[in-house]
Write an enzyme that holds these catalytic residues in place. Structure first.
Site, short mmCIF file in Angstrom:
data_model
loop_
_atom_site.label_atom_id
_atom_site.label_comp_id
_atom_site.label_asym_id
_atom_site.label_seq_id
_atom_site.Cartn_x
_atom_site.Cartn_y
_atom_site.Cartn_z
N GLN A 251 54.91 -20.75 -102.71
CA GLN A 251 55.06 -19.83 -101.68
C GLN A 251 55.81 -18.38 -102.28
O GLN A 251 56.96 -18.86 -102.68
CB GLN A 251 55.68 -20.35 -100.43
CG GLN A 251 55.80 -19.40 -99.40
CD GLN A 251 54.28 -19.08 -98.79
OE1 GLN A 251 53.60 -19.81 -98.76
NE2 GLN A 251 54.16 -17.65 -98.61
N ASP B 30 45.54 -20.16 -105.17
CA ASP B 30 45.82 -18.96 -104.84
C ASP B 30 44.97 -17.96 -105.68
O ASP B 30 44.86 -16.77 -105.15
CB ASP B 30 47.19 -18.63 -105.05
CG ASP B 30 48.18 -18.64 -103.65
OD1 ASP B 30 47.32 -18.68 -102.46
OD2 ASP B 30 49.33 -18.91 -103.72
N LYS C 128 50.01 -23.54 -93.74
CA LYS C 128 49.15 -24.17 -94.57
C LYS C 128 49.22 -25.66 -94.36
O LYS C 128 47.88 -26.12 -94.48
CB LYS C 128 49.70 -23.70 -96.15
CG LYS C 128 49.40 -22.28 -96.31
CD LYS C 128 50.21 -21.61 -97.46
CE LYS C 128 49.92 -20.08 -97.44
NZ LYS C 128 50.86 -19.47 -98.50
#
Ligand code: NAD
Length: 280
Positions: free
Chosen positions: A96, A119, A52
């Protein structure tokens, strides 16, 4: 023989489009910044986090990394999220997952400001998706829509069967296909006669989490088959496989995604897309 949907090159197209947008924003003095939080040092999570960061670098966005110790508390993590929510320089916040067992993941996701939830996991964004409002959409299913559109697959009016009903793939996938005017059926572990239902599909999307589970007996001639699964079939194997038995299904499908190189690369590309679009 099926055409292969090339997720690697489509994901690169999307990242290049993001790069253009970021450089246009920079001309106006506007920066784009993603904050990534990792708790603990799970090696698989570290690889994802690193990828990322690399993607941010590629498109010209800033990435801020926060590494909390495995034994950090829920309160420490929530406090960090609050700080990032209040930091005007931060456009996107990503925690995460999975978190170590002692964390309450739902509370963590809910604490992120929905307008920084790149997300697309916050219940507000899930709600926005289901009523057709603008908001962040879970990256993997959003990436599948891009794969289909950029491969010129017509979605409107088509029979779409999604196998799997997880919150991050199956359910948002079904909502997105509905938004594109497909006729959508969602299958799951309690579905009776999966063969019969799956064989209705013009577009079959498989997110079941079981290696090579879907073979040719589940697939209609000429179907478009999207394989979300990623597995290492045995611990020593270097080769990855999906939820679809590619060798058996490929001759029957009109288009198919390979594993690796299909859906996989789209997730991070769409994360970048979400991050950049937060500025528009
Ligand atoms: P999950 O385990 O949360 O959900 C699996 C779903 O499959 C469940 O809804 C379950 O009801 C259904 N299912 C299980 N057995 C079934 C059966 N026999 N018949 C019908 N349905 C059945 O998984 P997930 O998070 O949605 O992920 C699915 C797969 O996609 C996994 O292999 C995962 O690794 C992969 N994945 C890939 C990406 C990517 O970036 N490519 C992202 C997320 C997940």
């Amino acid at each position: 023989m099926a055409g292969i949907i090339d997720g690697k090159s489509i994901s690169l197209q999307i990242k290049d489009e993001c790069k253009d947008k970021v450089s246009k924003l920079k001309e106006k003095g506007i920066e784009v910044t993603l904050a990534v939080i990792q708790v603990g040092e799970d090696p698989a999570s570290s690889v994802y986090v690193n990828n990322k960061k690399k993607a941010c670098e590629y498109i010209g966005a800033n990435s801020l990394s926060y590494q909390l110790k495995e034994d950090s508390t829920q309160e420490e993590l929530l406090k960090l999220i609050d700080d990032l929510n209040n930091d005007e320089k931060v456009d996107g916040i990503l925690v995460q997952l999975p978190l170590p067992m002692h964390f309450d993941e739902d509370e963590v996701i809910r604490r992120i400001n929905p307008d920084k939830d790149v997300d697309g996991f916050h219940p507000i964004n899930v709600g926005r998706l289901s009523i057709g409002e603008k908001g962040f959409v879970s990256c993997t299913p959003a990436g599948i829509i891009e794969l289909l559109k950029r491969s010129n697959v017509e979605i409107e009016g088509k029979e779409c069967v999604v196998i799997g009903r997880s919150n991050i793939v199956g359910k948002p996938m079904a909502m997105l296909m509905l938004r594109e005017n497909a006729t959508v059926t969602v299958c799951h572990s309690r579905t009776k006669d999966l063969h019969e239902v799956a064989k209705r599909a013009d577009i079959l999307i498989v997110a079941i989490g079981k290696p090579r589970f879907i073979d040719d007996t589940y697939v209609k001639d000429g179907a478009v088959v999207i394989d979300v699964g990623i597995h290492r079939p045995d611990p020593d194997s270097k080769k990855l496989c999906g939820d679809v038995d590619f060798d058996k299904v490929e001759p029957k499908a009109s288009l198919i995604t390979p594993v690796p190189g299909g859906v996989g690369p789209m997730t991070i590309a769409m994360l970048m897309n979400n991050l950049v679009n937060s500025k528009f």
